[in-house]
Write an enzyme that holds these catalytic residues in place. Sequence first.
Site, PDB file in Angstrom:
ATOM      1  N   CYS A  62       0.822  -1.208   0.000  1.00  0.00           N
ATOM      2  CA  CYS A  62       0.000   0.000   0.000  1.00  0.00           C
ATOM      3  C   CYS A  62       0.851   1.251   0.000  1.00  0.00           C
ATOM      4  O   CYS A  62       0.338   2.365  -0.040  1.00  0.00           O
ATOM      5  CB  CYS A  62      -1.018  -0.012   1.124  1.00  0.00           C
ATOM      6  SG  CYS A  62      -0.339   0.240   2.755  1.00  0.00           S
ATOM      7  N   ASP A  64       3.012   2.486   2.268  1.00  0.00           N
ATOM      8  CA  ASP A  64       3.482   3.019   3.545  1.00  0.00           C
ATOM      9  C   ASP A  64       3.591   1.884   4.541  1.00  0.00           C
ATOM     10  O   ASP A  64       2.711   1.021   4.610  1.00  0.00           O
ATOM     11  CB  ASP A  64       2.486   4.034   4.118  1.00  0.00           C
ATOM     12  CG  ASP A  64       2.531   5.354   3.383  1.00  0.00           C
ATOM     13  OD1 ASP A  64       3.558   6.039   3.499  1.00  0.00           O
ATOM     14  OD2 ASP A  64       1.545   5.683   2.697  1.00  0.00           O
ATOM     15  N   CYS A  89       6.862   8.040   1.842  1.00  0.00           N
ATOM     16  CA  CYS A  89       7.295   9.302   1.258  1.00  0.00           C
ATOM     17  C   CYS A  89       7.817  10.233   2.344  1.00  0.00           C
ATOM     18  O   CYS A  89       7.871   9.888   3.513  1.00  0.00           O
ATOM     19  CB  CYS A  89       6.145   9.937   0.512  1.00  0.00           C
ATOM     20  SG  CYS A  89       4.757  10.258   1.580  1.00  0.00           S
ATOM     21  N   CYS A 136      -0.541  10.158   6.110  1.00  0.00           N
ATOM     22  CA  CYS A 136       0.770   9.753   6.617  1.00  0.00           C
ATOM     23  C   CYS A 136       0.865   9.962   8.117  1.00  0.00           C
ATOM     24  O   CYS A 136       1.429   9.138   8.835  1.00  0.00           O
ATOM     25  CB  CYS A 136       1.875  10.545   5.923  1.00  0.00           C
ATOM     26  SG  CYS A 136       1.937  10.260   4.159  1.00  0.00           S
TER      27      CYS A 136
END
Lengths: 224, 403
Positions: A62, A64, A89, A136
């Site tokens: 996915c 992350d 990221c 995130c």
Amino acid sequence: MKNENKKNKRSESDVVSYDKKEKWVYTENVKDHFFNPRNFLTTDMEGKFKYNALGMVGSPACGDMMKIWLLVDEKTEKIKDAKWQTFGCASAIASTSMLSVMLLENGGMKVEDALKIKPQDIMERLGGLPNRKIHCSVLGDKALQSAINDFFRRTGQNDRIKVEGKKVIDKVLNVTDKDIEEAVLEGADTFEKLQKKTKVGTGDPVCIPEAEQLLRFYKEKYFG
Amino acid sequence: MKTTKEVYLDNAATTKTDPKVLEAMLPYFSEHYGNPSSMYKLGHESKMVIDEAREEIAKILGGVRPDEILFTSGGTESDNLAILGSARKNKEKKNHIITSKIEHHAVLHPCEKLEKEGFEVTYLPVDKYGLVNPKDVKNALRKDTVLVSIMYANNEIGTIEPISEIAEVIKNFKKENKTQFPYFHTDACQAAGYLNLNINDLGVDMLTLNGSKIYGPKGIGILYLKTGVKIEPLVYGGGQEKNLRSGTENIAGIVGLTKALKLADEKKEEETERLLKLGKKLKEEILKTIPKTFLNGHPEKRLPNNINITILDIEGEALILHLDQYGIYTSTGSACTSHSLDPSHVILAIGLPYEAAHGSLRFALGRYTTEEDIDYVLEKLPGVVENLRKISPTKIDMSKLKL
């Protein structure tokens, strides 16, 4: 704090998506934590770090994945040390780094206070994240929750373990409130977009008003 | 850490305008600024310049008719005009379109728009190298197919599609069915400057080119439109470009594009050879020195300036931002740089598993790339990858990936 605020000024667009639909900027503080991450555990040190709580969320598929190790003082329940690893990221890396700093401030946070950390608190300390990157910081929060649950498990305090309750909204298609939350974080800001992503309401039209309410709730929660 | 060195390896996104091109364009802003539609000398001069440009481009495309060259505002408009224009013009008789899953968004999005207008679109799959199979085109062709649009070379992974073979399939279909349909369009924006642009060899009815990928200006493109191919305009007004693209001509842009195309054509062989060598070094060294990496796209049938590599266990955006600190400019097909949070449609179409799809890195070399640039990347990249891998909890077993 003063210094942090200065760093929070946004610079020009840093990243432009490959489909050119959107560009986003990172605050100086995000960049600082991305380029100089704090408290991470390098893979070669993994066996050597002493901990009594380990949490993990996400998967490489996915895009992350986060892992958090904590050393919690069993008497005071203060977090004495915190380490992490993140695949993701810049905002995912910066969020976990900032979270670890928050946990260790002022001699270490108590677990009950750590459980109160919300994704917005991490974002605030980072000076904000671009809208589409908010998920995130949510992941960081979830990794922490999972680590603290692990601490409770190891110390025999099963009654304190917090399991994320899911509520089924569309009973026919089994769409949950978590699915709706995810969809909002991924950019569904209208009911049409939400339905495209989750199919909510196409199986069980009775749930549409509830789904619309949840859409408004999560939009306000994450995007104000 | 911030450095002054700049290594631009994103030439598939856009290119730096060649100084010779800029020089050629400058007089057309404040000296020869006349409107080509005006009757007096200043206007007439502009018309002459555009006519000459059309002739030059027609020559480079293998001796087609100058009036088959239409000037547009760029690659996106040319693609839109070819697709929307030909489909809408012929919608009474035909309503099926064939394209591929790895086209540029300037092709895919007009196709999606046409679906909403009632057209049916077949999105052909590609193999693991990104190749469209001409047999798949053959099987997809129908009596109501109005258009086939397949790109000449892919912008992300550099794979070169078998355009003339597909043209052959279409030609045979037309002969058998005694019809002038379907039209065949190709987006050749990435191919220009490296591949053969002879229209007769390619066998296409429409071809898109633009200035910004060939060291020319942005905001100018062409659509080659074969005589007899019927399309309707997207832009209405003064009737310029044979009534198919109204608007006062962008003379400076036209002059710039023409000059750029001429230079690119002249340097084609030399540049292909030079960049193949540099790309080979870049690819081989990365695959050798950085573990858990592999090349995306076809090993041979690829643009000489494109190297697309997947680096496992790390995420593309993080990688790009670190390289940016060293002044190295590249791009990724990672989900984190997309709107949808899905990895790039091209990376998914070649069948890369999701866990490997987040770390693709594209190097698009170009006219100004030197061996020193490549050495610099090879010096910095391994350290960046190592640092990101150190803090990554992901450890993919490459031998278990289905590649």
